[in-house]
Scaffold this motif. Structure first.
Motif, PDB file in Angstrom:
ATOM      1  N   HIS A 185     -86.380   6.491   9.753  1.00 32.71           N
ATOM      2  CA  HIS A 185     -87.107   7.571   9.082  1.00 32.71           C
ATOM      3  C   HIS A 185     -88.554   7.139   8.854  1.00 32.71           C
ATOM      4  CE1 HIS A 185     -83.382   9.743   8.427  1.00 32.71           C
ATOM      5  NE2 HIS A 185     -82.858   8.660   7.875  1.00 32.71           N
ATOM      6  N   VAL A 186     -89.467   7.981   9.311  1.00 31.16           N
ATOM      7  CA  VAL A 186     -90.900   7.751   9.115  1.00 31.16           C
ATOM      8  C   VAL A 186     -91.404   8.823   8.170  1.00 31.16           C
ATOM      9  CG1 VAL A 186     -93.155   7.557  10.216  1.00 31.16           C
ATOM     10  CG2 VAL A 186     -91.105   6.774  11.428  1.00 31.16           C
ATOM     11  N   VAL A 245     -97.455  20.979  15.973  1.00 30.03           N
ATOM     12  CA  VAL A 245     -97.227  19.568  15.708  1.00 30.03           C
ATOM     13  C   VAL A 245     -96.801  18.892  17.005  1.00 30.03           C
ATOM     14  CG1 VAL A 245     -95.845  17.906  14.411  1.00 30.03           C
ATOM     15  CG2 VAL A 245     -96.594  20.028  13.320  1.00 30.03           C
ATOM     16  N   GLN A 246     -97.416  17.751  17.288  1.00 29.40           N
ATOM     17  CA  GLN A 246     -97.074  16.960  18.469  1.00 29.40           C
ATOM     18  C   GLN A 246     -96.713  15.546  18.041  1.00 29.40           C
ATOM     19  OE1 GLN A 246    -100.622  17.382  20.934  1.00 29.40           O
ATOM     20  NE2 GLN A 246     -99.521  18.763  22.302  1.00 29.40           N
ATOM     21  N   VAL A 247     -95.616  15.043  18.592  1.00 32.82           N
ATOM     22  CA  VAL A 247     -95.185  13.664  18.362  1.00 32.82           C
ATOM     23  C   VAL A 247     -95.234  12.934  19.706  1.00 32.82           C
ATOM     24  CG1 VAL A 247     -93.318  12.162  17.603  1.00 32.82           C
ATOM     25  CG2 VAL A 247     -93.722  14.327  16.425  1.00 32.82           C
ATOM     26  N   VAL A 248     -96.096  11.918  19.780  1.00 30.00           N
ATOM     27  CA  VAL A 248     -96.288  11.156  21.014  1.00 30.00           C
ATOM     28  C   VAL A 248     -95.585   9.805  20.853  1.00 30.00           C
ATOM     29  CG1 VAL A 248     -97.957  10.171  22.631  1.00 30.00           C
ATOM     30  CG2 VAL A 248     -98.494  12.304  21.417  1.00 30.00           C
ATOM     31  N   THR A 249     -94.601   9.547  21.730  1.00 31.68           N
ATOM     32  CA  THR A 249     -93.843   8.303  21.701  1.00 31.68           C
ATOM     33  C   THR A 249     -94.259   7.444  22.888  1.00 31.68           C
ATOM     34  OG1 THR A 249     -91.982   9.484  20.716  1.00 31.68           O
ATOM     35  CG2 THR A 249     -91.541   7.295  21.583  1.00 31.68           C
ATOM     36  N   THR A 250     -94.717   6.219  22.609  1.00 32.59           N
ATOM     37  CA  THR A 250     -95.145   5.284  23.654  1.00 32.59           C
ATOM     38  C   THR A 250     -94.298   4.024  23.553  1.00 32.59           C
ATOM     39  OG1 THR A 250     -97.415   6.136  23.441  1.00 32.59           O
ATOM     40  CG2 THR A 250     -97.104   4.081  24.666  1.00 32.59           C
ATOM     41  N   ALA A 281    -101.263  16.983  14.260  1.00 36.00           N
ATOM     42  CA  ALA A 281    -101.112  18.351  13.781  1.00 36.00           C
ATOM     43  C   ALA A 281    -102.408  19.092  14.083  1.00 36.00           C
ATOM     44  CB  ALA A 281    -100.810  18.395  12.293  1.00 36.00           C
ATOM     45  N   ASN A 282    -102.306  20.126  14.903  1.00 33.63           N
ATOM     46  CA  ASN A 282    -103.485  20.891  15.312  1.00 33.63           C
ATOM     47  C   ASN A 282    -104.541  19.975  15.932  1.00 33.63           C
ATOM     48  OD1 ASN A 282    -102.254  23.218  14.205  1.00 33.63           O
ATOM     49  ND2 ASN A 282    -103.048  22.683  12.182  1.00 33.63           N
ATOM     50  N   ASP A 283    -104.080  19.068  16.800  1.00 37.10           N
ATOM     51  CA  ASP A 283    -104.935  18.132  17.554  1.00 37.10           C
ATOM     52  C   ASP A 283    -105.625  17.113  16.659  1.00 37.10           C
ATOM     53  OD1 ASP A 283    -104.328  19.385  19.971  1.00 37.10           O
ATOM     54  OD2 ASP A 283    -105.917  20.865  19.701  1.00 37.10           O
ATOM     55  N   ARG A 284    -105.150  16.946  15.459  1.00 37.32           N
ATOM     56  CA  ARG A 284    -105.705  15.940  14.552  1.00 37.32           C
ATOM     57  C   ARG A 284    -104.617  14.925  14.216  1.00 37.32           C
ATOM     58  NH1 ARG A 284    -108.355  17.001   8.532  1.00 37.32           N
ATOM     59  NH2 ARG A 284    -108.788  14.812   8.058  1.00 37.32           N
ATOM     60  N   ARG A 285    -104.953  13.634  14.403  1.00 38.94           N
ATOM     61  CA  ARG A 285    -103.960  12.601  14.145  1.00 38.94           C
ATOM     62  C   ARG A 285    -103.653  12.517  12.656  1.00 38.94           C
ATOM     63  NH1 ARG A 285    -103.052   7.176  13.018  1.00 38.94           N
ATOM     64  NH2 ARG A 285    -101.566   6.128  14.406  1.00 38.94           N
ATOM     65  N   ARG A 286    -102.357  12.559  12.325  1.00 38.42           N
ATOM     66  CA  ARG A 286    -101.924  12.543  10.934  1.00 38.42           C
ATOM     67  C   ARG A 286    -101.254  11.229  10.526  1.00 38.42           C
ATOM     68  NH1 ARG A 286    -104.505  16.307   7.964  1.00 38.42           N
ATOM     69  NH2 ARG A 286    -104.481  18.339   8.989  1.00 38.42           N
ATOM     70  N   GLY A 287    -100.925  10.392  11.493  1.00 37.48           N
ATOM     71  CA  GLY A 287    -100.306   9.124  11.141  1.00 37.48           C
ATOM     72  C   GLY A 287     -99.479   8.597  12.302  1.00 37.48           C
ATOM     73  N   GLY A 288     -98.907   7.429  12.101  1.00 36.02           N
ATOM     74  CA  GLY A 288     -98.082   6.812  13.124  1.00 36.02           C
ATOM     75  C   GLY A 288     -97.300   5.646  12.556  1.00 36.02           C
ATOM     76  N   THR A 341     -85.394   4.827  23.446  1.00 36.73           N
ATOM     77  CA  THR A 341     -84.431   3.916  24.059  1.00 36.73           C
ATOM     78  C   THR A 341     -84.825   2.458  23.878  1.00 36.73           C
ATOM     79  OG1 THR A 341     -85.608   4.137  26.169  1.00 36.73           O
ATOM     80  CG2 THR A 341     -83.737   5.622  25.775  1.00 36.73           C
ATOM     81  N   VAL A 342     -86.104   2.211  23.665  1.00 40.05           N
ATOM     82  CA  VAL A 342     -86.616   0.858  23.415  1.00 40.05           C
ATOM     83  C   VAL A 342     -87.600   0.948  22.257  1.00 40.05           C
ATOM     84  CG1 VAL A 342     -86.325   0.076  25.798  1.00 40.05           C
ATOM     85  CG2 VAL A 342     -88.471   1.165  25.113  1.00 40.05           C
ATOM     86  N   PRO A 343     -87.959  -0.168  21.642  1.00 46.35           N
ATOM     87  CA  PRO A 343     -88.956  -0.120  20.571  1.00 46.35           C
ATOM     88  C   PRO A 343     -90.234   0.577  21.039  1.00 46.35           C
ATOM     89  CG  PRO A 343     -87.933  -2.273  20.650  1.00 46.35           C
ATOM     90  CD  PRO A 343     -87.429  -1.528  21.844  1.00 46.35           C
ATOM     91  N   SER A 344     -90.741   1.470  20.186  1.00 48.69           N
ATOM     92  CA  SER A 344     -91.861   2.322  20.594  1.00 48.69           C
ATOM     93  C   SER A 344     -92.817   2.539  19.430  1.00 48.69           C
ATOM     94  CB  SER A 344     -91.341   3.681  21.105  1.00 48.69           C
ATOM     95  OG  SER A 344     -90.415   3.523  22.151  1.00 48.69           O
ATOM     96  N   THR A 345     -93.971   3.096  19.783  1.00 47.32           N
ATOM     97  CA  THR A 345     -94.965   3.520  18.798  1.00 47.32           C
ATOM     98  C   THR A 345     -94.957   5.036  18.732  1.00 47.32           C
ATOM     99  OG1 THR A 345     -96.356   1.595  19.238  1.00 47.32           O
ATOM    100  CG2 THR A 345     -97.398   3.471  18.149  1.00 47.32           C
ATOM    101  N   VAL A 346     -94.855   5.572  17.530  1.00 48.74           N
ATOM    102  CA  VAL A 346     -94.832   7.020  17.331  1.00 48.74           C
ATOM    103  C   VAL A 346     -96.137   7.435  16.660  1.00 48.74           C
ATOM    104  CG1 VAL A 346     -93.701   8.922  16.137  1.00 48.74           C
ATOM    105  CG2 VAL A 346     -92.327   7.125  17.182  1.00 48.74           C
ATOM    106  N   GLU A 347     -96.832   8.385  17.259  1.00 47.53           N
ATOM    107  CA  GLU A 347     -98.051   8.954  16.680  1.00 47.53           C
ATOM    108  C   GLU A 347     -97.844  10.448  16.483  1.00 47.53           C
ATOM    109  OE1 GLU A 347    -101.968   6.740  17.963  1.00 47.53           O
ATOM    110  OE2 GLU A 347    -100.829   7.301  19.741  1.00 47.53           O
ATOM    111  N   VAL A 348     -98.333  10.950  15.357  1.00 44.13           N
ATOM    112  CA  VAL A 348     -98.126  12.348  14.993  1.00 44.13           C
ATOM    113  C   VAL A 348     -99.471  13.052  14.922  1.00 44.13           C
ATOM    114  CG1 VAL A 348     -97.156  13.920  13.293  1.00 44.13           C
ATOM    115  CG2 VAL A 348     -96.085  11.699  13.679  1.00 44.13           C
TER     116      VAL A 348
END
Length: 423
Positions: A136-137, A304-309, A275-282, A266-273
């Motif tokens: 949970h983030v 809202v967009q969640v980018v998983t790398t 909202a309306n093209d503005r980064r809200r956290g990660g 599936t593997v350890p990742s970085t999550v960036e969030v």
């Protein structure tokens, strides 16, 4: 004589029989206990102690862990290590206890493959996302810091106005506020002073004693204040008592529902969030399911967009639409005001002119993240009113639908009704 001898021989035979039966019972119990002990330790017989590091879905854990390898090449891993690696314990599998520590066999895990890299003494695990505990983030996880108790003090505010006219008629007026405070609350009184034609003198405006509770977001007000109108009522100025929620005591608190997005890694990742093209956290997440909660958004339509790398640089983008509205309350959140007093009349003209008494109650509750409902009751000497209201978000693309129904009875005007619907 011979009869007594026979009697003694029979008695000895009975005692011998009792001793024989008791010996058989003890022997059987001992054998059963031995069998149970053997069964309990069968899982750890002929085991080899292995001191291994671990790599779970390409995430290394450098601290070595004591594991047990059986003669049939099964590997027993401590429950504490499994939890540290983020794996959920298998259901319906009896653990094995050895030297006071709980072990689980890796072969009991479904959707999990393991091997031992002998060259590096590393346990290598590849597991499906369903084998991991949820991550949970919370983007609004800052701990609330209660304000410190205030010392005793006072203050004075004033606002003066002078108007000069060519005809020689000058007007002078001013408002004055006198206040005092301590750890319990704040007491204030405001005055209006005027030097105008036919309006000379000083008039008391408001006198109020207020007690705030930021921790529970509630406020008690005694004296002059304004009533809470709710979604369909009217605001009046009165003197009396008011008790209810006051979210202004917590500027960091958001009353309306905020979006939450779930995903899998599936593997350890970085999550960036975003909202309306503005980064809200990660945040960094381990392998397995994850959820991002309390994403900061503005009221109205949001995307809202969640980018998983992942560790290999592969990106996945999850997009969701969300609608935020002040008409909605977070699920389980209450917003209420209960008040009673006398309605103020001839405000700013007379100091102590109060009319009819009244009482009202307004209460709203967030039933879910998309539905908020409430009621309002009003009672005067010759008039009573009751009504209910709701706000509903059927779909983020449609917006919030509000509705209210109320009815009233007056000894002078009879019955009345009100219906509202908004979109």
């Amino acid at each position: 004589m011979s009869g007594k001898l026979l009697s003694n021989q029979a008695l000895c035979s009975k005692q011998a029989l009792r001793i024989l039966i008791l010996a058989l019972l003890v022997s059987t119990t001992s054998t059963y206990a031995s069998a149970r002990t053997s069964d309990a330790t069968a899982g750890i017989k002929d085991t080899t102690l292995r001191l291994l590091t671990a790599r779970v879905n390409d995430q290394p854990f450098d601290s070595a862990t004591r594991m047990l390898q059986t003669a049939s090449d099964k590997l027993l891993v401590p429950a504490a290590a499994l939890k540290r690696w983020g794996l959920t314990l298998p259901d319906g599998v009896a653990p094995t206890k050895h030297n006071g520590q709980i072990y689980y066999p890796l072969d009991a895990f479904g959707n999990l493959d393991w091997s031992i890299d002998e060259s590096t003494q590393t346990l290598v695990i590849q597991a499906g996302v369903d084998r991991f505990a949820d991550t949970h983030v919370d983007l609004d996880a800052d701990d609330y810091t209660a304000p410190r108790n205030s010392t005793t003090g006072g203050f004075i505010n004033y606002d003066l106005l002078f108007e000069g006219r060519e005809a020689g008629t000058n007007n002078t007026s001013g408002t004055f506020e006198f206040g005092g405070f301590n750890s319990w609350g704040v007491a204030t009184t405001t005055l209006l002073a005027r030097n105008r034609h036919r309006n000379d003198g000083v008039v008391r405006l408001n006198t109020t004693l207020r007690h705030d509770e930021p921790g529970s977001m509630r406020t008690l007000t005694l004296g002059d204040t304004f009533s809470h109108a709710g979604s369909w009522g009217r605001t009046v100025q009165y003197a009396g008592i008011q008790w209810g929620t006051n979210f202004d005591t917590r500027p960091d608190f958001t009353t309306y529902p905020r979006p939450a997005v779930s995903g899998e890694a599936t593997v350890p990742s970085t999550v960036e969030v975003f909202a309306n093209d503005r980064r809200r956290g990660g945040s960094q997440v381990g392998a397995g399911p994850f959820s991002v909660r309390d994403i900061p958004v503005t009221t109205g339509a949001n995307q809202v967009q969640v980018v998983t790398t992942d560790v290999l640089g592969r990106e996945r983008v999850l997009t969701r639409s969300f609608y935020a509205s002040q008409s909605l309350l977070q699920s389980g959140l209450h917003d209420y005001t209960y008040e009673a007093g006398a309605i103020r009349e001839n405000y700013s003209r007379k100091s102590n002119d109060y009319g009819r008494g009244f009482a009202s109650a307004t209460h709203r509750l967030g039933l879910s993240q998309t539905l908020t409902s409430g009621f309002r009751l009003e009672a005067l000497e010759d008039q009573q009113t009751a009504g209910i209201s709701s706000a509903w978000l059927p779909d983020p693309r449609l917006g919030v639908i509000t509705a209210a129904v109320a009815g009233s009875h007056s000894s002078h005007a009879g019955n009345g009704s009100l219906m509202q619907i908004g979109f």
